[in-house]
Write an enzyme that holds these catalytic residues in place. Structure first.
Site, PDB file in Angstrom:
ATOM      1  N   ASP A  66      17.003 -33.879  31.588  1.00 49.44           N
ATOM      2  CA  ASP A  66      18.040 -33.175  32.348  1.00 49.44           C
ATOM      3  C   ASP A  66      19.261 -34.093  32.467  1.00 49.44           C
ATOM      4  OD1 ASP A  66      18.991 -31.037  34.169  1.00 49.44           O
ATOM      5  OD2 ASP A  66      18.873 -32.626  35.656  1.00 49.44           O
ATOM      6  N   THR A  99      24.034 -29.055  32.032  1.00 48.78           N
ATOM      7  CA  THR A  99      24.560 -30.354  32.490  1.00 48.78           C
ATOM      8  C   THR A  99      24.833 -31.283  31.309  1.00 48.78           C
ATOM      9  OG1 THR A  99      22.270 -30.999  32.885  1.00 48.78           O
ATOM     10  CG2 THR A  99      23.537 -30.301  34.778  1.00 48.78           C
ATOM     11  N   THR A 100      23.959 -31.250  30.288  1.00 51.05           N
ATOM     12  CA  THR A 100      24.191 -32.092  29.106  1.00 51.05           C
ATOM     13  C   THR A 100      25.390 -31.568  28.326  1.00 51.05           C
ATOM     14  OG1 THR A 100      21.803 -32.467  29.007  1.00 51.05           O
ATOM     15  CG2 THR A 100      23.085 -33.085  27.073  1.00 51.05           C
ATOM     16  N   ASP A 397      16.158 -25.567  37.136  1.00 51.14           N
ATOM     17  CA  ASP A 397      17.207 -25.078  36.232  1.00 51.14           C
ATOM     18  C   ASP A 397      16.999 -23.595  35.924  1.00 51.14           C
ATOM     19  OD1 ASP A 397      18.051 -27.646  36.264  1.00 51.14           O
ATOM     20  OD2 ASP A 397      17.919 -28.014  34.115  1.00 51.14           O
TER      21      ASP A 397
END
Length: 560
Positions: A66, A99-100, A397
């Site tokens: 994550d 998020t990445t 998530d």
């Protein structure tokens, strides 16, 4: 003879040792720091992304892929690179997924314009172009997103399952997608549809067993609290009990060390003790009169009260965590009482079944068939502790993605399809603009291709070949074509393959990445104070404190 020029005095503005760096070299240094972060994260993107094992200073290991979690654990000190940490956290809080992607996009935007900075193009021209491109991308996403009909519950549920499965495809639990997708959708649908407060989904981690042993409790479950003697004599299962939630301490108070009670005779002391017992008995009798069979309290319930309740077939639990007690009230009704007097029936809750059950090596109190159940609890099982923590992050998530899909009801295709479509759209628009802006928009369009390119690289596919195929498909009008990491072709229509995501994930990622890139481009000087490098020693001790502390060491303190 020519007169010499007057000497200019040296002006010292900053403290000695202050580090200042400015101009283009400073800007390029900031861009390099952001690229270093994106290289760390890039291998975690997509369904074939790798995991990172991070060990903190206490030797505790965490395994995760994550983006927000990795950046939080890395403890980055570079001031410009911290901007990327902030946008990853914001993306995690706002949307939960992507998020990445947001970090990779921001770094790639900067990488594509680094050449222009070196050639002397003003950062303000680049920022203006980026904002224009971001606006075009936002309009395009809103134009192509597909609305889902919420009137058919079965069809809507299948949409939510697809969104949850897409979110999990890049996580450690991708092998159990069908099982966990159902669990996540059931959990989110059990919440109040107007509020969808994900904090009401409790998650309890229990080591042991396999992933398939994980449970969804449609109600509340919490670990058995610390109990005194007498707890084992209490009944452990009820049908339709009345439940009382308290914020009251039910134990005899130990006198404070400095308490002083002056009594004339022994009977006066006995009267004080009797009064203390009288107070607690009065509280217990008031609780029994309410008819409650399950008594929960945030504060301790002592051994006297525990035994008293056991003699009357009442179950009690003290020191219940505040979050769990809040969820119990949400599920069973009633409210937390801070007094034992004047408790009416409407202050009590009820549930269909209450029982204490053994799960793995722990005992859990479980409230099921709750009439007002707008909360639920996930009991996660697994081998290693780090593994269960990563399962929890993956489910968080997926829960956030399903929540966004319920709230908005629109989807776009994942797997790099949206980014390729936006890239083609912005490239086409750039050709209609004269001047340097055309170059900036083209650079933005090229940077968007990092997402499908990185998915291919992580899956071991030839990214150049697949991107050329995707460009050809998108030029022919097939806007939902994206990367297929399993098929022989390497590309497919991801809308038909049910690789779906809420458009909010993409909108938020692109706007956050653009803002972060503009912020870093607008900085041309860094002033680093030497004090900030040193550890903060804390306030000084008052004079004479050390001598007073040492006085009396090794011998009895003098009596006053």
């Amino acid at each position: 003879m020519q007169r010499g020029l007057p000497m200019q005095p040296t002006v010292v503005l900053l403290r000695e040792g202050t580090d200042t760096s400015q101009g283009n070299p400073q800007l390029l240094s900031n861009i390099s720091a952001c690229l270093a972060i994106s290289e760390t994260l890039s291998s975690t993107l997509g369904p074939r992304g790798m995991d990172k094992l991070i060990v903190n200073e206490r030797g505790e290991a965490q395994i995760t892929n994550d983006g927000a979690t990795i950046l939080k654990l890395l403890d980055i000190v570079h001031p410009a690179a911290r901007t990327l940490v902030d946008i990853a956290r914001a993306q995690d809080a706002e949307v939960g997924d992507g998020t990445t992607s947001v970090v990779l996009l921001a770094a790639q935007f900067l990488k594509e314009v680094r050449g222009y900075i070196e050639e002397g193009v003003s950062p303000h021209i680049i920022m203006k172009g980026f904002r224009k491109a971001s606006q075009l991308a936002e309009e395009r996403i809103k134009a192509i997103q597909i609305s889902i009909d919420k009137s058919d519950p079965e069809q809507f549920r299948s949409l939510l399952l697809k969104c949850a499965a897409t979110s999990m495809s890049s996580k450690l639990i991708h092998s159990e997608k069908p099982f966990f997708s159902n669990m996540v959708v059931d959990a989110v649908q059990s919440l109040d549809p107007n509020d969808l407060d994900e904090s009401l989904i409790g998650v309890k981690k229990i080591a042991g067993g396999g992933m398939q042993d994980s449970l969804l409790i449609r109600g509340v479950s919490f670990k058995k609290t610390f109990t005194y003697a007498g707890a084992e004599q209490q009944p452990k299962s009820f049908r339709d009990p009345l439940i009382l939630s308290l914020n009251v301490e039910l134990e005899l108070k130990a006198e404070k060390d400095n308490a002083e009670v002056r009594v004339e005779a022994v009977k006066d002391y006995q009267a004080i003790v009797d009064a203390e017992w009288e107070i607690i008995y009065r509280k217990l009798e008031a609780i029994e009169k309410t008819g409650a069979k399950v008594v929960l309290s945030k504060l301790p319930i002592g051994d006297l009260a525990t035994q008293w309740f056991a003699d009357r077939d009442i179950f009690c639990a003290g020191r219940v965590p505040a979050g769990d007690l809040r969820r119990v009230c949400q599920a069973v009704g009633g409210s937390v009482q801070s007094t034992c007097s004047d408790i009416a029936r409407e202050h009590l809750g009820t549930c269909g079944r209450f029982e204490e059950r053994q799960v793995g090596g722990e005992r859990y109190n479980i409230f099921e068939e709750c009439p007002k159940a707008q909360t639920c609890t996930l009991l996660l099982r697994g081998g290693a502790e780090q593994f269960i923590e990563e399962v929890e992050r993956s489910l968080h998530d997926a829960i956030m993605v399903v929540k966004r899909a319920i709230r908005n009801g629109e989807v776009v295709a994942g797997g790099g399809a949206v980014e390729m479509d936006l890239s083609a759209h912005i490239r086409k628009h750039a050709l209609s603009i004269p001047g340097k802006q055309q170059l900036i928009l083209t650079a933005f369009a090229k940077a968007l291709e990092i997402i499908p390119r990185q998915i291919c690289d992580n899956a071991g596919l030839d990214s150049t070949d697949i991107l050329n195929k995707l460009r050809m498909r998108h030029a022919a009008g097939n806007k939902w074509f994206g990367v297929d990491v399993d098929g022989p072709e390497g590309v497919r229509d991801n809308m038909e393959a049910f690789v779906w995501e809420p458009p909010l994930v993409k909108l938020n990622a692109i706007s956050s990445a653009t803002e972060a890139a503009c912020l870093i481009l607008s900085v041309d000087e860094t002033v680093r104070n030497p004090q900030s490098e040193a550890q903060n020693p804390g306030p000084k001790a008052p004079p004479g404190a050390a001598a007073r502390a040492m006085r009396g060491r090794g011998r009895g303190m003098p009596r006053r």
